[in-house]
Write an enzyme that holds these catalytic residues in place. Structure first.
Site, PDB file in Angstrom:
ATOM      1  N   PHE A  11      30.294  40.807-117.277  1.00 21.59           N
ATOM      2  CA  PHE A  11      29.984  42.040-118.014  1.00 21.59           C
ATOM      3  C   PHE A  11      28.578  41.974-118.616  1.00 21.59           C
ATOM      4  CE2 PHE A  11      31.232  45.565-121.052  1.00 21.59           C
ATOM      5  CZ  PHE A  11      31.549  46.466-120.053  1.00 21.59           C
ATOM      6  N   LYS A 127      25.420  36.449-104.910  1.00 17.01           N
ATOM      7  CA  LYS A 127      24.801  35.908-103.707  1.00 17.01           C
ATOM      8  C   LYS A 127      25.084  34.430-103.485  1.00 17.01           C
ATOM      9  CE  LYS A 127      21.024  37.445-105.542  1.00 17.01           C
ATOM     10  NZ  LYS A 127      21.514  38.508-106.436  1.00 17.01           N
ATOM     11  N   GLU A 151      28.051  44.654-100.242  1.00 14.34           N
ATOM     12  CA  GLU A 151      26.814  45.419-100.036  1.00 14.34           C
ATOM     13  C   GLU A 151      25.802  45.168-101.143  1.00 14.34           C
ATOM     14  OE1 GLU A 151      24.043  47.305 -98.424  1.00 14.34           O
ATOM     15  OE2 GLU A 151      25.897  47.860 -97.396  1.00 14.34           O
ATOM     16  N   VAL A 154      22.802  42.260-101.432  1.00 15.63           N
ATOM     17  CA  VAL A 154      21.537  42.171-100.676  1.00 15.63           C
ATOM     18  C   VAL A 154      20.470  43.139-101.150  1.00 15.63           C
ATOM     19  CG1 VAL A 154      20.461  42.412 -98.395  1.00 15.63           C
ATOM     20  CG2 VAL A 154      22.639  41.224 -98.627  1.00 15.63           C
ATOM     21  N   GLY A 156      20.623  45.886-103.595  1.00 15.91           N
ATOM     22  CA  GLY A 156      20.792  46.796-104.719  1.00 15.91           C
ATOM     23  C   GLY A 156      21.285  48.140-104.199  1.00 15.91           C
ATOM     24  N   GLU A 212      13.380  38.121-115.042  1.00 10.54           N
ATOM     25  CA  GLU A 212      14.213  37.376-115.976  1.00 10.54           C
ATOM     26  C   GLU A 212      13.357  36.472-116.852  1.00 10.54           C
ATOM     27  OE1 GLU A 212      17.415  37.773-116.225  1.00 10.54           O
ATOM     28  OE2 GLU A 212      17.902  38.872-114.386  1.00 10.54           O
ATOM     29  N   LYS A 227      19.743  36.298 -99.764  1.00  6.10           N
ATOM     30  CA  LYS A 227      19.989  37.564 -99.076  1.00  6.10           C
ATOM     31  C   LYS A 227      19.752  37.421 -97.570  1.00  6.10           C
ATOM     32  CE  LYS A 227      18.789  40.169-103.225  1.00  6.10           C
ATOM     33  NZ  LYS A 227      17.783  40.974-103.921  1.00  6.10           N
ATOM     34  N   GLY A 319      18.201  47.035-110.782  1.00  4.79           N
ATOM     35  CA  GLY A 319      18.671  48.036-111.727  1.00  4.79           C
ATOM     36  C   GLY A 319      20.179  48.008-111.864  1.00  4.79           C
TER      37      GLY A 319
END
Length: 338
Positions: A11, A127, A151, A154, A156, A212, A227, A319
Site C-alpha cells: 500500500f 518485477k 502488464e 513492464v 506502467g 527514488e 523488464k 505514476g
C-alpha cells in the site's frame, strides 16, 4: 450480480493508486461486467485492514495518509501483514504491489505461490520475482489452473504484454526495442534540453518525486533489465533470467556527450533490446526524429513482427494512477473470464 473479492498486498504509491482506481471505476465495472468489486483486505509492510464485507477505499487512503499505517482503520485495522493476511480472508484475486526485490524476489514470490496453491488468480506490478523465477511462477499458476497477469510490471500505462498477446496474435514477434524506464528518460531528456549535469538533474528529479531517494535500480539499468527479462519470457518465449541481461546504466553519461550527440542530430537514450540474440540494456544514440525521441517519463517500445512489420506503442512509464490503470486492465480481463 456477484461479488469479486480483492486482497491488496502493498500500500505504497502503486497500492494507493489501485485503491483510487477501483474507487473511480467500480461502478462502471459493475454495470458493464456484472461484478461488484470489493477490497476485502489491504496490507502494508507492518499492518492491515480486513473485512469480509469490504473496505472503504477512501477511508483506507485517509487512514494511511493520517497515520502511516493501516492498523488504525476503524474497527477492522490489524497488526498482521503479508502471507498472514492471505490466511485471514476469503478472496478471489490477489493484487500484489510490494516493492521490487531483485535479490530473491521476496515477498512477491511467496505471496504469489501461496495464492496459486489456494487456487486464486494474481495480478502484480512487481518485477523482481518475474525476472528471477518467471518459469517457476508460470508453471505453478498453470498447474493450479489460475490466471497470473503482470502488464503493469513492464510499461506502467504503456500497453505491451496484453497488446502483443491480444492485438498481434497473428504475428510472430521477432524483437522488441524500446525505452522501458521513465525515470532515466526524464533525466536524459532534461540533460538534453537544459544542458545540465547528470548529478544536478538527478537531484531535481528526486525533488520532484520522479526518482527514488535511492535511484540505483533506475539509473543503473536494473529496472529496465528486469523488464527486458519479463518481455523475453512472456512475449518472445525466451527462457531467461536477470543474469542473462547485459546491463549498463546512465550514471556515466556527461552533458558534454549529450551536446556532442545533439550536434550530430542524435539523442542519448537508455535502450532495452529483447531478441533471441541479444538481451541488453544500455545508453544508445537515437535519431532526433525517430520514434525513440520521446521525452519526460514516457516509455515506448517497437515490436518487430513478421506480418505487421514494426508496431510502436507509447505511454507513461511511471505514476501511481497510471500503473494502477494497467493493474485494473488485468483485473478486468480476469473478470471477463468468470
Amino acid at each position: 450480480m456477484t461479488e469479486f473479492k480483492i486482497c491488496l498486498i502493498g500500500f505504497g504509491a502503486v497500492g494507493q493508486g489501485v485503491a483510487k482506481a477501483i474507487n473511480m471505476k467500480k461502478q462502471s465495472i459493475q454495470e458493464k461486467y456484472g461484478k461488484e468489486l470489493k477490497i476485502v483486505a489491504v496490507s502494508d509492510s507492518s499492518s492491515s485492514a480486513i473485512s469480509d464485507n469490504g473496505l472503504d477505499e477512501e477511508l483506507l487512503l485517509k487512514t494511511k495518509s493520517d497515520f502511516g499505517k493501516l492498523n488504525k482503520y476503524p474497527e477492522y485495522g490489524l497488526d498482521n501483514s503479508g502471507e498472514d493476511v492471505l490466511d485471514s480472508v476469503d478472496y478471489d484475486c490477489l493484487i500484489e504491489v510490494t516493492p521490487t526485490n531483485i535479490e530473491n524476489g521476496e515477498p512477491a514470490k511467496s505471496l504469489a505461490l501461496k495464492a496459486f496453491k489456494s487456487k486464486k488468480d494474481v495480478v502484480t506490478s512487481n518485477k523482481g520475482h518475474l525476472a528471477l523465477f518467471y518459469k517457476e511462477l508460470i508453471e505453478e499458476a498453470n498447474l493450479n489452473n489460475v490466471q497470473f497477469k503482470f502488464e503493469a510490471s513492464v510499461g506502467g500505462a504503456m500497453p505491451i504484454i496484453n497488446f502483443a498477446d491480444e492485438t498481434l496474435p497473428s504475428s510472430n514477434i521477432k524483437s522488441i526495442i524500446g525505452i522501458l524506464n521513465g525515470t532515466t528518460n526524464y533525466i536524459l531528456s532534461r540533460m538534453t534540453s537544459e544542458g545540465s549535469t547528470y548529478l544536478n538533474t538527478l537531484e531535481e528529479s528526486q525533488q520532484l518525486g520522479i526518482a527514488e531517494t535511492d535511484p540505483t535500480q533506475d539509473v543503473e539499468g536494473i529496472d529496465a533489465a528486469c523488464k527486458t527479462v519479463i518481455l523475453a519470457n512472456s512475449v518472445l518465449n525466451i527462457d531467461a533470467t536477470y543474469k542473462d541481461v547485459e546491463v549498463v546504466g546512465i550514471s556515466k553519461i556527461t552533458s558534454e556527450a549529450i551536446d556532442l550527440a545533439k550536434k550530430e542530430g542524435y539523442l542519448i537514450k537508455l535502450i532495452a533490446e529483447v531478441s533471441p540474440n541479444s538481451l541488453r540494456v544500455s545508453p544508445r544514440l537515437v535519431r532526433k526524429n525517430s520514434p525513440y525521441a520521446v521525452e519526460g517519463t514516457l516509455n515506448m517500445a517497437t515490436l518487430k513482427t513478421d506480418l505487421a512489420d514494426e508496431v510502436t506503442v507509447v505511454g507513461k512509464g511511471a505514476g501511481s494512477l497510471e500503473t494502477a490503470s494497467a493493474i485494473l486492465t488485468d483485473l478486468i480481463n480476469i473478470i471477463k473470464t468468470k
